[in-house]
Design a protein around this motif. Structure first.
Motif, short mmCIF file in Angstrom:
data_model
loop_
_atom_site.label_atom_id
_atom_site.label_comp_id
_atom_site.label_asym_id
_atom_site.label_seq_id
_atom_site.Cartn_x
_atom_site.Cartn_y
_atom_site.Cartn_z
N VAL A 94 -6.06 9.78 12.00
CA VAL A 94 -6.46 7.98 11.61
C VAL A 94 -5.04 7.34 11.23
O VAL A 94 -5.46 6.36 11.32
N ASN A 95 -4.13 7.73 10.16
CA ASN A 95 -3.16 6.60 9.98
C ASN A 95 -2.59 6.08 11.56
O ASN A 95 -2.47 4.69 11.34
N LEU A 96 -2.49 6.41 12.35
CA LEU A 96 -1.81 6.03 14.03
C LEU A 96 -2.63 5.05 14.51
O LEU A 96 -2.47 4.01 15.19
N ALA A 97 -4.42 4.99 14.64
CA ALA A 97 -5.20 4.14 14.48
C ALA A 97 -4.63 3.12 13.85
O ALA A 97 -5.04 1.72 14.44
N PHE A 98 -5.64 2.98 12.99
CA PHE A 98 -4.65 1.59 11.55
C PHE A 98 -3.15 1.11 11.98
O PHE A 98 -3.20 -0.01 12.42
N VAL A 99 -2.20 1.47 12.30
CA VAL A 99 -0.57 0.90 13.22
C VAL A 99 -1.07 0.16 14.43
O VAL A 99 -0.65 -0.47 13.93
N ALA A 100 -1.57 1.31 14.95
CA ALA A 100 -1.63 0.30 15.97
C ALA A 100 -2.71 -0.68 16.26
O ALA A 100 -2.31 -1.94 17.12
N PHE A 101 -4.05 -1.26 15.49
CA PHE A 101 -4.74 -2.03 15.12
C PHE A 101 -3.65 -2.81 14.26
O PHE A 101 -3.79 -4.21 14.58
N SER A 102 -3.61 -2.85 13.66
CA SER A 102 -2.42 -4.08 12.53
C SER A 102 -1.30 -4.00 14.05
O SER A 102 -1.00 -5.68 13.47
N GLN A 103 -0.48 -3.52 14.70
CA GLN A 103 -0.06 -4.58 15.24
C GLN A 103 -0.81 -4.92 16.39
O GLN A 103 0.25 -6.33 16.86
N ALA A 104 -1.41 -4.84 16.82
CA ALA A 104 -1.98 -5.46 18.04
C ALA A 104 -2.77 -6.55 17.87
O ALA A 104 -2.99 -7.91 18.36
N LEU A 105 -3.28 -6.74 16.16
CA LEU A 105 -3.49 -7.55 15.44
C LEU A 105 -2.39 -8.98 15.08
O LEU A 105 -3.34 -9.40 14.61
N HIS A 106 -2.00 -8.09 14.90
CA HIS A 106 -0.43 -9.09 14.28
C HIS A 106 -1.14 -9.39 12.51
O HIS A 106 -0.72 -10.79 12.74
N LYS A 107 -1.46 -7.91 12.17
CA LYS A 107 -1.52 -8.79 10.59
C LYS A 107 -1.53 -7.20 10.04
O LYS A 107 -1.60 -5.50 11.13
N SER A 108 -0.88 -7.11 9.07
CA SER A 108 0.11 -6.20 8.45
C SER A 108 -1.30 -5.33 7.42
O SER A 108 -0.61 -4.37 7.19
N ASP A 109 -2.27 -5.93 7.13
CA ASP A 109 -3.44 -4.99 6.21
C ASP A 109 -3.04 -3.38 7.02
O ASP A 109 -3.13 -2.41 6.18
N GLY A 110 -3.63 -2.80 8.14
CA GLY A 110 -3.26 -2.15 8.70
C GLY A 110 -2.21 -1.43 8.09
O GLY A 110 -2.26 -0.06 7.29
N GLU A 111 -1.31 -1.77 8.08
CA GLU A 111 -0.02 -0.98 7.68
C GLU A 111 -0.40 -0.49 6.14
O GLU A 111 0.44 0.74 5.20
N VAL A 112 -0.43 -1.64 5.45
CA VAL A 112 -0.92 -1.29 3.79
C VAL A 112 -1.80 0.51 3.41
O VAL A 112 -1.21 0.86 2.62
N PHE A 113 -3.18 -0.29 4.80
CA PHE A 113 -3.53 0.82 4.44
C PHE A 113 -3.19 2.53 4.18
O PHE A 113 -3.59 3.51 4.13
N VAL A 114 -2.21 2.48 5.37
CA VAL A 114 -1.65 3.14 5.91
C VAL A 114 -1.02 4.42 4.21
O VAL A 114 -0.93 5.23 4.42
N LEU A 115 -0.16 3.30 4.10
CA LEU A 115 0.20 3.46 2.89
C LEU A 115 -0.47 4.03 1.77
O LEU A 115 -0.33 5.48 0.46
N PHE A 116 -1.75 3.83 1.06
CA PHE A 116 -2.83 3.71 0.50
C PHE A 116 -3.47 5.24 0.94
O PHE A 116 -3.64 6.13 0.46
N VAL A 117 -3.83 5.74 2.43
CA VAL A 117 -3.70 6.60 2.87
C VAL A 117 -2.89 7.85 2.53
O VAL A 117 -3.44 9.05 2.19
N ILE A 118 -1.71 7.51 3.38
CA ILE A 118 -0.80 8.32 2.42
C ILE A 118 -0.13 9.39 1.36
O ILE A 118 -0.51 9.97 0.73
N VAL A 119 -0.36 7.71 0.20
CA VAL A 119 -0.63 7.82 -1.51
C VAL A 119 -1.85 9.36 -1.40
O VAL A 119 -2.07 10.61 -2.15
N VAL A 120 -2.94 9.49 -0.78
CA VAL A 120 -4.21 10.15 -1.07
C VAL A 120 -4.01 10.77 -0.93
O VAL A 120 -4.21 12.14 -1.14
N ALA A 121 -3.39 11.52 0.73
CA ALA A 121 -2.90 12.71 0.93
C ALA A 121 -2.44 13.60 0.42
O ALA A 121 -2.32 14.65 -0.45
N ALA A 122 -1.18 12.94 -0.01
CA ALA A 122 -0.44 13.74 -1.12
C ALA A 122 -0.50 14.11 -2.84
O ALA A 122 -1.00 15.64 -2.72
#
Lengths: 166, 100
Positions: free
Chosen positions: B42-70
């Motif tokens: 899911v993180n990979l999809a988040f980063v891919a969409f974030s890069q495609a749409l030129h918005k950094s929001d997706g990468e912030v979500f990835v950081l949150f997902v990593i924190v929750v996963a930890a």
């Protein structure tokens, strides 16, 4: 075929290989090492996409902290070979059709979502400064909540794992 | 440049393999690893969409997902240690107290 595409296919192939190895291996420690391979490949893919900070966090937190925790628990519990059991009757005849249905659902969603997508990723680096600005302005409330979540998780882990006192 | 759909397809494949591992594996630790694999997909999809749409929001979500996963890994492994100590087994088929 450009060099970027070649690197993508190498990393993607390694990631899929690691995920398959996770399923095929019967020993948990081998599965854990396969999962580390998948995570390193994903970090490489993030770098390829230009998400440098996420790639670093992926290696440090996932490849480092979380997987060390997994390996530590495997060694602590002395987990051996997986034993095969065939208790579930539902899974034996409903499993394959449901897996195919899930794959079809995801494929349909991708086909629909990428119609209006921009054709290619830029590959330019997202600056960490931009990311941190977003994290500490727009997302500052969820950011603070995650620190609280981590605190609760630490307390929960300690309470769960301690030996009972009598 | 790599098309966004390639990343999404890889993400879907990894997620599907995670689901397969979740269903097929009998060891509770390996099942937990399958959950981590799905989160990574899911993180990979988040980063891919974030890069495609030129918005950094997706990468912030990835950081949150990593924190929750930890956090999830810490608590989940605590539960696994407790289960293994009580049931003397890591096989999920043997944890069937709620089964009829």
């Amino acid at each position: 075929m450009s060099a970027v595409l070649v690197i993508f296919f190498i990393l993607a192939g390694l990631a899929v290989f690691g995920a398959v190895a996770l399923i095929v291996q019967s020993h948990p420690i081998h599965s854990a090492l396969s999962l580390i391979l998948v995570m390193l490949c994903l970090a490489g893919l993030y770098l390829l996409m230009g998400a440098e900070f996420v790639a670093a966090v992926q290696i440090i937190v996932y490849g480092g902290a979380v997987m060390v925790l997994f390996v530590f628990v495997i060694m602590l519990l002395n987990a051996g070979e997986e034993e095969r059991t065939n208790f579930s009757k539902l899974a034996s005849f409903a499993g394959v059709p449901l897996a195919l249905a899930l794959a079809g659902l995801i494929a349909a969603a991708i086909a629909r979502s990428t119609v209006h997508m921009p054709a290619a990723t830029t590959g330019e680096l997202t600056s960490t400064r931009e990311l941190s600005k977003l994290l500490f302005s727009q997302f500052v409330y969820p950011f603070e909540l995650t620190s609280f979540l981590i605190l609760v998780a630490i307390l929960g882990a300690i309470v769960l794992a301690q030996r009972e006192r009598h | 440049m790599v098309p966004t759909s390639y990343y999404l397809i890889l993400s879907a494949v990894l997620f599907g393999l995670g689901v397969l591992a979740f269903v097929f594996k009998r060891n509770i630790i390996t099942i937990f690893m399958a959950i981590e694999l799905m989160l990574n997909a899911v993180n990979l999809a988040f980063v891919a969409f974030s890069q495609a749409l030129h918005k950094s929001d997706g990468e912030v979500f990835v950081l949150f997902v990593i924190v929750v996963a930890a956090a999830e890994a810490a608590v989940g492994l605590g539960i696994i240690i407790l289960t293994a100590r009580n049931r003397r087994s890591l096989n999920v088929e043997r944890v069937d107290l709620l089964k009829l």
